[in-house]
Design a protein around this motif. Structure first.
Motif, short mmCIF file in Angstrom:
data_model
loop_
_atom_site.label_atom_id
_atom_site.label_comp_id
_atom_site.label_asym_id
_atom_site.label_seq_id
_atom_site.Cartn_x
_atom_site.Cartn_y
_atom_site.Cartn_z
N MET A 148 61.74 49.61 65.29
CA MET A 148 61.88 49.30 63.76
C MET A 148 60.54 49.89 63.01
N VAL A 149 60.73 50.60 62.15
CA VAL A 149 59.60 51.48 61.53
C VAL A 149 58.92 50.47 60.41
N HIS A 150 57.65 50.23 60.60
CA HIS A 150 56.57 49.53 60.09
C HIS A 150 56.72 50.03 58.53
N ALA A 151 56.94 48.89 57.63
CA ALA A 151 56.74 49.18 56.15
C ALA A 151 55.22 48.76 55.70
N PRO A 152 54.55 49.87 54.91
CA PRO A 152 53.14 49.46 54.59
C PRO A 152 53.30 48.54 53.78
N THR A 153 52.21 47.66 53.90
CA THR A 153 51.89 46.52 52.81
C THR A 153 51.62 47.23 51.30
N ILE A 154 51.83 46.66 50.35
CA ILE A 154 51.56 47.22 49.01
C ILE A 154 50.82 45.97 48.02
N SER A 155 49.67 46.67 47.48
CA SER A 155 48.85 45.58 46.60
C SER A 155 49.11 46.43 45.21
N VAL A 156 49.79 45.70 43.97
CA VAL A 156 49.97 46.21 42.91
C VAL A 156 48.76 45.74 41.74
N ILE A 157 48.27 46.69 41.25
CA ILE A 157 46.92 46.46 40.46
C ILE A 157 47.54 46.76 38.91
N ILE A 158 47.45 45.75 38.13
CA ILE A 158 47.55 45.86 36.72
C ILE A 158 46.32 45.47 35.87
N CYS A 159 45.78 46.39 34.99
CA CYS A 159 44.61 46.32 34.36
C CYS A 159 45.09 45.77 32.83
N ALA A 160 44.31 44.86 32.36
CA ALA A 160 44.73 44.18 30.96
C ALA A 160 43.48 44.06 30.16
N TYR A 161 43.30 44.35 28.87
CA TYR A 161 42.03 44.16 28.22
C TYR A 161 42.30 43.57 26.90
N THR A 162 43.61 43.25 26.30
CA THR A 162 43.68 42.64 24.92
C THR A 162 44.74 41.54 24.93
N ASP A 163 44.38 40.46 24.09
CA ASP A 163 45.39 39.50 23.97
C ASP A 163 46.65 40.03 23.14
N PRO A 199 55.89 42.93 46.74
CA PRO A 199 54.36 43.19 47.27
C PRO A 199 53.43 42.30 47.98
N ALA A 200 52.55 42.74 48.67
CA ALA A 200 52.01 42.03 49.54
C ALA A 200 50.95 40.76 48.48
N GLU A 201 50.68 41.40 47.45
CA GLU A 201 49.64 40.95 46.52
C GLU A 201 49.73 41.55 45.16
N VAL A 202 49.65 40.76 43.85
CA VAL A 202 49.74 41.27 42.62
C VAL A 202 48.22 40.99 42.25
N ILE A 203 47.58 42.18 41.48
CA ILE A 203 45.99 41.92 41.09
C ILE A 203 46.41 42.09 39.81
N VAL A 204 45.54 41.37 39.01
CA VAL A 204 45.49 41.56 37.30
C VAL A 204 44.02 41.55 36.98
N VAL A 205 43.60 42.74 36.82
CA VAL A 205 42.02 42.87 36.32
C VAL A 205 42.03 42.87 34.82
N VAL A 206 41.28 42.13 34.42
CA VAL A 206 40.98 41.72 33.11
C VAL A 206 39.39 42.66 32.63
N ASP A 207 39.68 43.52 31.55
CA ASP A 207 38.61 44.11 31.17
C ASP A 207 37.65 43.83 30.27
N ALA A 239 39.19 44.53 45.53
CA ALA A 239 39.79 43.44 45.78
C ALA A 239 41.15 43.41 46.58
N ALA A 240 41.80 44.68 46.53
CA ALA A 240 43.18 44.99 47.30
C ALA A 240 43.14 44.86 48.83
N SER A 241 43.96 44.36 49.32
CA SER A 241 43.98 44.31 50.68
C SER A 241 45.10 45.16 51.26
N GLY A 242 46.13 45.30 50.56
CA GLY A 242 47.47 46.50 51.23
C GLY A 242 47.01 47.71 51.65
N GLU A 243 47.91 48.26 52.45
CA GLU A 243 47.74 49.45 52.82
C GLU A 243 47.85 50.45 51.73
#
Length: 330
Positions: free
Chosen positions: A1-16, A36-44, A81-85
């Protein structure tokens, strides 16, 4: 079975002001067919938004941008901060179709693929203006007329829907802080410069456009105006001048040459043909294509001239010598 790479999704936000958009963006990631392996929200640099996001998204990694203010610094903080491939990026005012990550990850089965990105469909808040040409949908951060209709290698990906093997950043570094959007300032090209840098490091590698991997990007009324179109085109020219300073004009303008010589003339002719058939909107689109090209060229010329006057200083300081932020609008 083919290994599916792990994925980190990064979303950047700056305004309310985009809070509801951010909630929808995160919600769309929870509905992915391939989670996704993780979702990362980065607040600017917005402490209030940072606290609000941490309270709203307990299942999401919410961090602050510890780098320079702006999209490049925020994306680099997310990468740290990401750990996914695979590191994938999406804007906070976009939503991903359920198959988005599944379609993107599939192309990484080819070891030559360094990155992949998909289609970005505009979601016009009050409908597309009749004069707004599809050839210029990049103005609102979306894929545009002239891009491939089927899966194909491309020079660069678009930031609202892009992914890269995280290992490439260890070799080429992250997004260059001197390029890219800060707040609402309509500059960009940070992902273009990065993608060209990646391809220069691995000439045999590929960045692949996957039209089936879809995100939908909200376009507010404020971006459906001639004023925004004008300022964004001009700013793009300035940004392209800076990109060529870093990566050279051969690679920095390769896609733009084909776009200028083929896509834009075809768009003008199509618009004029529509006008001749009695539809006035075609004339407006043809005029917008011609005007958009002219404004971009003027911005590029001005940016290039500013760099020529820089006394041959080191490239990392080039952004400081470009026209000031408040001067971007022509």
């Amino acid at each position: 079975m083919v290994h599916a790479p792990t994925i980190s999704v990064i979303i950047c936000a700056y305004t309310d002001m985009r809070w509801n958009d951010l909630i929808e963006a995160v919600g769309s990631l929870r509905r992915q067919q391939l989670a996704p392996a993780e979702v990362i929200v980065v607040v600017d640099h917005n402490p209030g938004l940072l606290a609000r996001a941490r309270a709203e998204f307990p299942d999401v990694t919410v961090i602050e941008n510890t780098g320079p203010q702006g999209l490049s610094g925020a994306r680099n903080s997310g990468l740290a901060a990401a750990s996914g491939e695979i590191a994938a990026f999406m804007d906070e005012d976009a939503t991903a179709d359920p198959s988005w990550l599944k379609e993107l990850v599939a192309v990484y089965a080819d070891p030559n693929v360094l990155g992949a990105g998909g289609a970005i469909m505009p979601q016009w808040q009050n409908g597309r203006p009749a004069w707004f040409p599809e050839e210029f949908d990049w103005v609102v951060g979306c894929t545009y007329q002239g891009m491939p209709q089927a899966q194909a290698p491309v020079r660069n990906l678009i930031g609202c829907n892009m992914s890269l093997r995280r290992a490439v950043f260890a070799e080429v570094g992250g997004f260059r802080p001197g390029i890219g959007r800060v707040g609402t300032l309509p500059v960009g090209c940070e992902e273009t410069e990065l993608c060209i840098r990646v391809r220069q490091r691995w000439p045999q590698g590929e960045l692949v456009y996957v039209p089936a991997a879809v995100v939908r990007h909200r376009v507010p009324q404020g971006r459906a105006t001639w004023e925004y179109f004008r300022s964004r085109c001009y700013a793009e020219g300035i940004s392209k001048a800076l990109v060529t300073q870093f990566v050279g004009s051969q690679d920095g303008l390769s896609s733009e040459r084909a776009y200028t010589l083929r896509t834009l003339p075809a768009g003008v002719l199509s618009g004029l043909g529509t006008a001749l058939r009695g539809h006035g909107d075609g004339l407006g689109r043809a005029a917008a294509i011609a005007g958009g090209f002219a404004l971009t060229a003027i911005g590029y010329g001005r940016g290039t001239l500013a760099l020529m006057r820089s006394d041959h200083a080191e490239p990392d300081g080039a952004a400081e010598r470009m026209p000031a932020a408040e001067e971007v609008a022509p």
